[in-house]
Design an enzyme around this catalytic site. Structure first.
Site, PDB file in Angstrom:
ATOM      1  N   GLU A  57       0.833  -1.024   0.005  1.00 23.61           N
ATOM      2  CA  GLU A  57      -0.172   0.013   0.046  1.00 23.61           C
ATOM      3  C   GLU A  57       0.870   1.212   0.222  1.00 23.61           C
ATOM      4  O   GLU A  57       0.989   2.097   0.894  1.00 23.61           O
ATOM      5  CB  GLU A  57      -1.016   0.007   0.954  1.00 23.61           C
ATOM      6  CG  GLU A  57      -2.066  -1.094   1.012  1.00 23.61           C
ATOM      7  CD  GLU A  57      -2.998  -1.145   1.991  1.00 23.61           C
ATOM      8  OE1 GLU A  57      -3.066  -0.641   3.006  1.00 23.61           O
ATOM      9  OE2 GLU A  57      -4.010  -1.909   1.957  1.00 23.61           O
ATOM     10  N   GLU A  64      -4.814  -8.883  -1.474  1.00 26.59           N
ATOM     11  CA  GLU A  64      -5.052  -8.761  -0.093  1.00 26.59           C
ATOM     12  C   GLU A  64      -6.663  -8.193  -0.100  1.00 26.59           C
ATOM     13  O   GLU A  64      -7.008  -7.194  -0.697  1.00 26.59           O
ATOM     14  CB  GLU A  64      -4.063  -7.351   0.765  1.00 26.59           C
ATOM     15  CG  GLU A  64      -4.536  -7.573   2.132  1.00 26.59           C
ATOM     16  CD  GLU A  64      -4.018  -6.293   2.833  1.00 26.59           C
ATOM     17  OE1 GLU A  64      -2.770  -6.262   2.790  1.00 26.59           O
ATOM     18  OE2 GLU A  64      -4.468  -5.518   3.437  1.00 26.59           O
TER      19      GLU A  64
END
Length: 647
Positions: free
Chosen positions: A250, A346
């Site tokens: 991220e 994810e």
């Protein structure tokens, strides 16, 4: 994991509009199935499909009355279909090759499972392809994530100090419970693929000087690349080879209460092209790099990395998360760079305020968006977040309402959550090395689906009824069809063998392998893989394999005794999820005397994951495939089939 509440609520909007729940205060749903029994279908998938003689089926319903339970056999019929909703399977239309499905052994997950009195049962239920759901992909944090019992990296030094030569690098933290579980997963399912992502570089490499916040200092690009190499080598030496890495989890989100690190698209391109890619290459590692590793709503990031020609040379593809945007973003990136892979890496569920709806909402949302949505948009893998959390959503530095695939409570109780069944409907049936094939789908509020062809030729169809009432539908494939129905919110998996329908092309059929005897020049001596015997190449299970156990080199061979002289026209070798283990070169010999082979009848180079070898007109009892190439990879065969003209 990106836990900003506004992003979370975006994810649940797709669920709550269908069920009338309030938008605010809701998140991506998940649920627990409160049972002390180990969940698994009554019979192995392969056995049930064979017993059916046509179509095997397994169902999970929104009310939990069916939990991945096998159903009575269905049969193909000829003639016209009887319903307006018809799913048409097109086996000639092929898309991506599947790597696998799974979740992450975060520090928290590993700690809970390792210390559970039911550890062995949990691992078997998660990873065993026959007794469990056969998870085949694991994403590992490189150091601490938000689901860790402490904040750490593999090269932490006192504040104010640095370690540019990485003399203090160590994976000691992972040795007591993380690495043993990863090795056990690989022992249970030898085709497990490992990928890895860091949440933060060591604090001394960052602008913040802390694990929380900041970005990587440009002067530490090479040192950080060397850190990656040391991690990959240390994990390999510990028995956990990592096939894929991302430079940063991220990269556009900077959490305030757990390790994280900002990395712009330009910085990531510079890091991959100028440091990480060359470092991995110099080390002789086969690990591939994926860009991005963040949400669907920002496809411009991976596109920017892939447009950088230097970075693109070392970048195998891109990775995506679920917390904002839609799965179609993956197709946008694929269409721009069709030669690059797409992985989904994810998505976490979160408990909702309405516990009565949590299981149903999770089953529907994750099946629709991840199992069907991600794979219909080119994902080679689908990986959820925590494999296990406790009843309080921990141990955690951040989210206390998150759930894992399994809940391991302090009193020893083990609960298999909705995510278990979401994954099970695909991981138990779609084997590594399978190929997605064509099928039409009807969109949200109707019958949605995705189809695959396994390396053994069998077909798998996953169907979800995202509507509000029971739906009856037909499935047609190569001129025949079957009819069935599915209740609102339910998920079904249908399977049928290659022999249940005419083979694609119609001109050849696989020879019966019963009575064959096989042998090989070598098998692995490594403790992880001593089961990789020659017989595993013809056992009808793509999740097993034969391997040389040695780097490929000329002279290695695999031999087939057909029992009687036959007239094969084609050999098909599958290396399944053993990426890169195809023969770099081969020569095929045919004989009626295994002591006398003569000149090769054909030669060539293999391909990943399927090597098709067309043979000249021959009649022979014995065939020997001899390796003529060199590479560091082992040579592996998950399934070997011979074909002859259909009669």
């Amino acid at each position: 994991m990106h836990t900003r509440l506004d992003s979370r609520r975006l994810r649940v909007a797709h669920v709550t509009t269908a069920v009338g729940l309030a938008l605010f205060g809701m998140s991506v749903p998940t649920s627990a199935v409160p049972t002390s029994a180990v969940p698994r279908s009554a019979v192995p998938a392969e056995q049930h499909a064979a017993d059916a003689g046509g179509v095997g089926s397994w169902i999970t319903t929104a009310d939990r009355s069916q939990l991945l339970n096998p159903q009575p056999a269905l049969a193909f019929r000829s003639g016209s279909t009887g319903t307006a909703d018809t799913i048409t399977i097109d086996p000639e239309q092929t898309y991506q090759t599947i790597t696998g499905f799974g979740a992450s052994f975060t520090d928290s997950s590993a700690w809970l499972i390792w210390n559970s009195p039911h550890r062995d049962s949990i691992m078997t239920t998660l990873f065993d392809p026959r007794q469990g759901i056969g998870l085949s992909t694991v994403r590992q944090p490189i150091g601490a994530s938000d689901f860790s019992r402490s904040a750490y990296t593999y090269d932490d030094v006192p504040k104010g100090q640095t370690d540019p030569n990485l003399t203090r690098f160590s994976i000691t933290h992972d040795e007591p419970y993380v690495l043993p579980l990863l090795r056990r997963a690989r022992e249970i399912n030898p085709h497990t693929t490992f990928m890895a992502s860091p949440w933060s570089a060591p604090a001394w490499m960052k602008t913040s000087g802390e694990l929380v916040g900041g970005s990587l200092k440009r002067e530490h690009h090479q040192v950080y690349a060397n850190y990656f190499v040391k991690f990959l080598q240390a994990y390999r030496d510990a028995g956990v080879p990592v096939s894929l890495v991302t430079p940063q989890n991220e990269p556009e989100f900077s959490p305030g209460n757990y390790p994280g690190m900002l990395m712009s698209a330009q910085d990531q391109a510079d890091f991959i092209g100028g440091a990480l890619g060359p470092a991995i290459e110099r080390a002789g590692l086969d690990t591939r790099i994926l860009a991005f590793d963040h949400n669907w709503d920002r496809p411009g990031y991976p596109l920017d990395v892939l447009r950088n020609s230097t970075a693109a040379r070392y970048t195998a593809g891109s990775a995506f998360h679920c917390y904002a945007g839609e799965p179609g973003a993956q197709t946008n990136v694929h269409n721009a760079f069709p030669g690059k892979d797409v992985h989904f890496t994810e998505c976490s569920g979160i408990k909702t305020g309405d516990e009565a709806r949590t299981f149903a909402d999770t089953l529907s949302w994750q099946t629709r968006n991840l199992i069907i949505g991600a794979t219909r948009n080119w994902a080679k893998s689908v990986v959820l977040w925590n494999l296990a959390l406790d009843q309080n959503g921990g141990p955690t530095m951040n989210c206390t309402t998150c759930t894992g695939v399994v809940t391991v409570q302090g009193n020893g109780t083990v609960t298999y959550n909705a995510e278990y069944y979401v994954l099970g409907h695909i991981s138990k049936f779609v084997k590594p090395g399978a190929v997605r094939i064509g099928s039409n789908t009807f969109g949200q509020g109707n019958i949605e689906n995705v189809a695959f062809r396994n390396p053994d030729g069998s077909t798998v169809l996953v169907v979800h009824n995202s509507g509000s009432g029971t739906r009856t539908f037909d499935v047609t494939s190569t001129g025949r069809h079957f009819s069935t129905s599915l209740s609102a919110g339910a998920v079904a998996t249908f399977t049928w063998s290659a022999g249940s329908t005419p083979p694609p092309g119609g001109g050849e059929s696989a020879l019966d392998r019963s009575g064959w005897r096989v042998s090989a020049s070598s098998t692995p001596a490594d403790a992880c893989c001593t089961a990789d015997t020659a017989a595993k190449a013809i056992d009808g299970t793509s999740s097993t394999r034969w391997s040389t156990g040695l780097a490929q080199q000329p002279g290695q061979w695999f031999q087939i005794d057909l029992g009687t002289p036959r007239k094969p026209t084609k050999i098909v070798l599958e290396n399944g999820s053993s990426t890169g283990d195809h023969p770099r070169g081969y020569a095929v010999h045919a004989s009626d005397n295994p002591s006398s082979w003569g000149d090769p009848i054909t030669t060539g180079q293999g391909s990943d994951p399927t090597t098709t070898i067309h043979l000249p007109a021959i009649t022979a009892r014995y065939l020997r495939i001899t390796q003529t190439g060199n590479t560091g990879n082992w040579w592996s065969i998950s399934e070997l089939n011979l074909y002859s003209p259909a009669t």
